[in-house]
Scaffold this motif. Sequence first.
Motif, PDB file in Angstrom:
ATOM      1  N   TYR A   1      46.351  12.539   0.754  1.00 54.14           N
ATOM      2  CA  TYR A   1      45.478  11.664  -0.021  1.00 54.14           C
ATOM      3  C   TYR A   1      46.184  10.330  -0.196  1.00 54.14           C
ATOM      4  N   HIS A   2      45.543   9.268   0.268  1.00 56.56           N
ATOM      5  CA  HIS A   2      46.165   7.953   0.168  1.00 56.56           C
ATOM      6  C   HIS A   2      45.285   6.942  -0.550  1.00 56.56           C
ATOM      7  N   GLY A   3      44.210   7.411  -1.209  1.00 56.07           N
ATOM      8  CA  GLY A   3      43.354   6.493  -1.950  1.00 56.07           C
ATOM      9  C   GLY A   3      41.943   6.501  -1.406  1.00 56.07           C
TER      10      GLY A   3
ATOM     11  N   LYS B   1      50.387   3.497  -9.519  1.00 55.77           N
ATOM     12  CA  LYS B   1      50.400   4.362 -10.711  1.00 55.77           C
ATOM     13  C   LYS B   1      51.464   4.010 -11.760  1.00 55.77           C
TER      14      LYS B   1
ATOM     15  N   SER C   1      45.857  -1.622  -6.792  1.00 51.85           N
ATOM     16  CA  SER C   1      45.695  -0.169  -6.921  1.00 51.85           C
ATOM     17  C   SER C   1      46.465   0.511  -5.802  1.00 51.85           C
ATOM     18  N   GLY C   2      46.695   1.801  -5.971  1.00 57.66           N
ATOM     19  CA  GLY C   2      47.418   2.563  -4.956  1.00 57.66           C
ATOM     20  C   GLY C   2      46.720   2.509  -3.605  1.00 57.66           C
ATOM     21  N   ALA C   3      45.396   2.630  -3.626  1.00 55.07           N
ATOM     22  CA  ALA C   3      44.641   2.581  -2.366  1.00 55.07           C
ATOM     23  C   ALA C   3      44.890   1.266  -1.640  1.00 55.07           C
TER      24      ALA C   3
ATOM     25  N   GLU D   1      53.073  11.208   2.169  1.00 55.37           N
ATOM     26  CA  GLU D   1      53.408  11.356   0.749  1.00 55.37           C
ATOM     27  C   GLU D   1      54.693  12.178   0.724  1.00 55.37           C
TER      28      GLU D   1
ATOM     29  N   TRP E   1      48.175  10.521 -13.973  1.00 56.39           N
ATOM     30  CA  TRP E   1      49.439  10.420 -13.243  1.00 56.39           C
ATOM     31  C   TRP E   1      50.124   9.059 -13.349  1.00 56.39           C
TER      32      TRP E   1
ATOM     33  N   ASP F   1      54.132   6.788   1.111  1.00 56.45           N
ATOM     34  CA  ASP F   1      53.224   6.553  -0.012  1.00 56.45           C
ATOM     35  C   ASP F   1      53.804   7.223  -1.259  1.00 56.45           C
TER      36      ASP F   1
ATOM     37  N   VAL G   1      52.925   6.356  -4.309  1.00 57.57           N
ATOM     38  CA  VAL G   1      52.059   5.970  -5.427  1.00 57.57           C
ATOM     39  C   VAL G   1      52.133   7.029  -6.538  1.00 57.57           C
ATOM     40  N   ALA G   2      52.159   8.309  -6.147  1.00 60.57           N
ATOM     41  CA  ALA G   2      52.242   9.379  -7.158  1.00 60.57           C
ATOM     42  C   ALA G   2      53.688   9.757  -7.468  1.00 60.57           C
TER      43      ALA G   2
HETATM   44  C1  PLP Z   1      46.501   8.106  -6.688  1.00 59.53           C
HETATM   45  C2  PLP Z   1      47.046   7.952  -5.321  1.00 59.53           C
HETATM   46  C3  PLP Z   1      46.646   6.892  -4.491  1.00 59.53           C
HETATM   47  C4  PLP Z   1      45.554   5.944  -4.896  1.00 59.53           C
HETATM   48  O1  PLP Z   1      45.898   5.161  -5.981  1.00 59.53           O
HETATM   49  P1  PLP Z   1      44.721   4.397  -6.797  1.00 59.53           P
HETATM   50  O2  PLP Z   1      45.456   3.539  -7.756  1.00 59.53           O
HETATM   51  O3  PLP Z   1      43.929   5.489  -7.459  1.00 59.53           O
HETATM   52  O4  PLP Z   1      43.926   3.658  -5.802  1.00 59.53           O
HETATM   53  C5  PLP Z   1      47.250   6.752  -3.265  1.00 59.53           C
HETATM   54  N1  PLP Z   1      48.204   7.603  -2.854  1.00 59.53           N
HETATM   55  C6  PLP Z   1      48.615   8.629  -3.612  1.00 59.53           C
HETATM   56  C7  PLP Z   1      49.700   9.526  -3.109  1.00 59.53           C
HETATM   57  C8  PLP Z   1      48.045   8.857  -4.861  1.00 59.53           C
HETATM   58  O5  PLP Z   1      48.411   9.908  -5.604  1.00 59.53           O
END
Ligand code: PLP
Length: 456
Positions: free
Chosen positions: A154-156, A289, A120-122, A226, A62, A260, A262-263
């Motif tokens: 899901y947030h990491g 990401k 990282s996203g987390a 998200e 992703w 969030d 991240v995705a």
């Molecule tokens: C992948 C993801 C994360 C975590 O990101 P990492 O870089 O894998 O730590 C957090 N939030 C969402 C919505 C994600 O899809």
Amino acid sequence: MTETAHQRYLRLAAADHRHLWHPFTQMQVWLAEEPLIIERGEGNYLIDARGNRYLDGVSSLWCNVHGHRKAQLDQALREQLDRIAHSTMLGLSNTPAIELAAALSAIAPTGLSRVFYSDSGAEAVEVALRIAAQYWQLSGQPQRTLFVTLEEAYHGDTIGSASLGYSEPFHRHIRPLLFPTVKTPPPHVFRFHRRMAPQAADEAALAAAARLLEQHGKQTAALVIEPLMQGAAGMWSHSTDYLRSIVEMARAAGALVIVDEVATGFGRTGAMFACEHAGISPDLLCLGKGITGGYLPLAATLATERVFEAFLGRPEEFRAFYYGHTYTGNPLAAAVALANLEVFRDERVIQAIQPKIEILRGALQARFARHPKVADIRQWGLMAGVEIMDSPEERRAYPYAAQTGARIAKAARKAGVVVRPLGDVMIFMPPLSITPSEIEMLTDAVYNATCEIVGK
Ligand SMILES: *Cc1c(COP(=O)(O)O)cnc(C)c1O
């Protein structure tokens, strides 16, 4: 004597099996199989150690945006390497980190003028939750310590981000270590509001959120969400109306809003940020990401000036945000992220993906809509999930032990496509640079693999 390609593969495979521990992987299964070892990338393709080419159907988990070996990104990285690879952000600043912060603020939803980097996203989520928690301690409402999150968010995978985004299959063994959150059901028709019309599901989910905020609103530090698509849950989509309404509710309860992306960020949903579809602007925005085009680990948490100002004071007041990591604001990663934004602008990427989104929609419908084992198709932009079930009518899943999704993905690999499912949800998350014919190739390969594994 020089090693042949085959000998090389065998040596690498043996060393992988001997020394590596892969993430999110049952290693007993891994050790019984021949690993696919990626050695090169070229545009939307991965090339393995034996020279085979595979379409990168999930953007290397992703994050890839413009394809592999994108000339402008490679170039930016090389140029930065000729200056410096890393120096610290603690007490010093660096050129690419400054330029990237200004560029991110310029394209982010309104008001997000401060950029805090992580890797990282987390961590971007961890930073947002730590900022929100400290913000209320500093702002005279120390009772605001609760976080409202969506079920199966899901947030990491750090303890903090996993507390916000608990997933039973992923996090059951660390459950005793996680802090409690208030979980509200998403308006996901398929699971939470069976056979309801989408609008009725939105209303039911918003009523549930209203009840929770009625009860906990004054203790709530922030809503964490998200936007538009709960990715790792299995691509659970929701409407812009739902997103707007739950954000308004959280604000009415006096809480901060953490989004969030991240995705969903960097074009994934068809806009630069998913927030734009709903016309919302959070207090804290998490990015990861795609931020570097999929090149290097970098993440960012953007904040408003109002949040930022709460942390100002004399040193002895101890209001500073005492948080950071060694590689925070890494110049190489920031330089490539800056080049990523330039490619978005120069190649009008958001405009260019609009027809591809419709091609993907058509391709998924044409192949999967009438398949007897397909229970649901969910899509926002170039992120989609096709849910496979033993009995869609009775909402009966295949047994976990059957590993249906994983077997379908394995079968698709023989057709030259790499995908990674989430359970039995087949994920379509190609680079934004995917071409129309590659969309056909990707959906064909997964469709044929589905028919091979579960019949048609
Ligand atoms: C992948 C993801 C994360 C975590 O990101 P990492 O870089 O894998 O730590 C957090 N939030 C969402 C919505 C994600 O899809």
